[in-house]
Design a protein around this motif. Structure first.
Motif, mmCIF file in Angstrom:
data_model
loop_
_atom_site.group_PDB
_atom_site.id
_atom_site.type_symbol
_atom_site.label_atom_id
_atom_site.label_comp_id
_atom_site.label_asym_id
_atom_site.label_seq_id
_atom_site.Cartn_x
_atom_site.Cartn_y
_atom_site.Cartn_z
ATOM 1 N N HIS A 1 40.386 9.605 -30.643
ATOM 2 C CA HIS A 1 41.177 8.705 -30.159
ATOM 3 C C HIS A 1 39.993 7.292 -29.076
ATOM 4 C CE1 HIS A 1 43.979 11.654 -30.973
ATOM 5 N NE2 HIS A 1 44.538 11.230 -31.887
ATOM 6 N N ARG A 2 40.241 6.078 -29.479
ATOM 7 C CA ARG A 2 39.138 5.443 -28.886
ATOM 8 C C ARG A 2 39.200 5.401 -27.344
ATOM 9 N NH1 ARG A 2 36.630 1.417 -33.306
ATOM 10 N NH2 ARG A 2 35.925 2.666 -34.483
ATOM 11 N N LEU A 3 40.623 4.926 -26.988
ATOM 12 C CA LEU A 3 41.201 4.874 -25.677
ATOM 13 C C LEU A 3 40.878 5.478 -25.113
ATOM 14 C CD1 LEU A 3 44.276 2.181 -27.079
ATOM 15 C CD2 LEU A 3 41.594 2.244 -25.829
ATOM 16 N N ALA B 1 37.007 6.368 -24.251
ATOM 17 C CA ALA B 1 36.495 4.992 -23.723
ATOM 18 C C ALA B 1 36.843 5.755 -21.990
ATOM 19 C CB ALA B 1 36.296 3.877 -23.636
ATOM 20 N N GLY B 2 38.255 6.106 -21.822
ATOM 21 C CA GLY B 2 38.815 6.296 -20.395
ATOM 22 C C GLY B 2 38.178 7.559 -20.100
ATOM 23 N N PHE B 3 38.134 8.748 -20.443
ATOM 24 C CA PHE B 3 37.295 9.892 -20.254
ATOM 25 C C PHE B 3 36.264 10.057 -19.543
ATOM 26 C CE2 PHE B 3 36.030 13.667 -20.653
ATOM 27 C CZ PHE B 3 37.192 14.724 -20.000
ATOM 28 N N THR B 4 35.295 8.625 -20.706
ATOM 29 C CA THR B 4 33.629 8.593 -19.894
ATOM 30 C C THR B 4 34.031 7.708 -18.515
ATOM 31 O OG1 THR B 4 33.162 8.663 -22.934
ATOM 32 C CG2 THR B 4 31.985 7.229 -21.159
ATOM 33 N N LEU B 5 35.016 6.575 -18.546
ATOM 34 C CA LEU B 5 34.699 6.243 -16.966
ATOM 35 C C LEU B 5 35.664 7.102 -16.169
ATOM 36 C CD1 LEU B 5 36.386 3.002 -18.833
ATOM 37 C CD2 LEU B 5 33.734 3.172 -17.686
ATOM 38 N N PHE C 1 31.105 10.709 -28.592
ATOM 39 C CA PHE C 1 30.993 10.371 -30.461
ATOM 40 C C PHE C 1 32.854 10.246 -30.128
ATOM 41 C CE2 PHE C 1 27.170 12.497 -28.611
ATOM 42 C CZ PHE C 1 26.272 11.661 -29.593
ATOM 43 N N GLY C 2 32.774 9.643 -31.817
ATOM 44 C CA GLY C 2 34.090 9.666 -32.216
ATOM 45 C C GLY C 2 34.808 11.144 -33.064
ATOM 46 N N GLU C 3 33.335 11.703 -33.318
ATOM 47 C CA GLU C 3 33.311 12.372 -34.550
ATOM 48 C C GLU C 3 32.608 13.578 -34.189
ATOM 49 O OE1 GLU C 3 31.845 13.224 -37.906
ATOM 50 O OE2 GLU C 3 30.981 10.981 -37.449
#
Length: 210
Positions: free
Chosen positions: A5-7, A10-14, A28-30
């Motif tokens: 889940h891209r959103l 991205a949020g978790f990375t931030l 990584f997306g997968e």
């Protein structure tokens, strides 16, 4: 960090990058992309992945990772059922945190694992699955406890089956013999408790394996 889940990714990375002592995060997306990066020589102090992903579930990834390296792994999920913690521990997973957990719980788990210990805050004192009836907030379409653990090669075979490939086409695509393909299929059918390709594909999709 692996999540399809891209959103959320991205949020978790931030979030991880904004702690008092920020972490350097590679998203990584997968999981297959990360496994290939490890083959290319990339090194990480910790890998965090989602439990339910379409290309390879977290338990299958844990198996593939254990066969490849000794980097500690923490699993996240938003499941509404009790997490398969005993299976995680058997596969060498270092920790599990529910996606609804507070930032402090997440940070404490990460720090504990980086210190060489394990962290399962959603397990009881005995190490068994948490018994909180309100555990989690998002229901999954199947019981995660029953998710079978497949190897990376078996996942590749599953994808080819779902695309309608014959045994000969699978053998050619993966560079293996027809007999090896039959062995993989027999093992996959046993793990998914099916006896036909169509049923195999449906079960794999239900489990989030493909």
């Amino acid at each position: 960090m692996i999540d399809d889940h891209r959103l959320f990714l991205a949020g978790f990375t931030l979030l991880l990058e904004k702690f008092d002592k920020p972490f350097v995060v590679t998203p990584f997306g997968e999981p297959v992309s990360l496994l290939r990066s490890l083959d290319d020589g990339l090194i990480f102090n910790l890998i965090i992945c989602d439990l339910v992903m379409p290309s390879m579930n977290g338990l299958a990834f844990a198996q593939a990772l254990r066969d490849q390296c000794s980097i500690p792994l923490m699993i996240l999920s938003g499941i509404n059922t009790y997490p398969p913690i005993s299976e995680m521990k058997q596969l060498g997973v270092s920790g599990f945190v529910h996606k609804s957990a507070d930032d402090a719980v997440l940070l404490a788990a990460i720090q504990t694992i980086l210190a060489g210990k394990t962290s399962f805050p959603d397990a009881g004192e005995t190490g068994t699955e948490a018994q909180d009836p309100n555990f989690g907030a998002v229901a999954e379409p199947y019981e995660v406890e029953s998710v079978p653990v497949l190897t990376q090669r078996q996942i590749e075979v599953l994808h080819l089956i779902s695309n309608g490939a014959s045994n000969a086409e699978i053998a050619t695509s993966l560079g293996i013999s027809a007999n090896t393909v039959k062995t993989h299929l027999r093992q996959i059918f046993e793990l998914l408790q099916v006896n036909k390709r169509t049923a195999c594909v449906r079960a794999a999709q239900a489990f989030g394996l493909i």
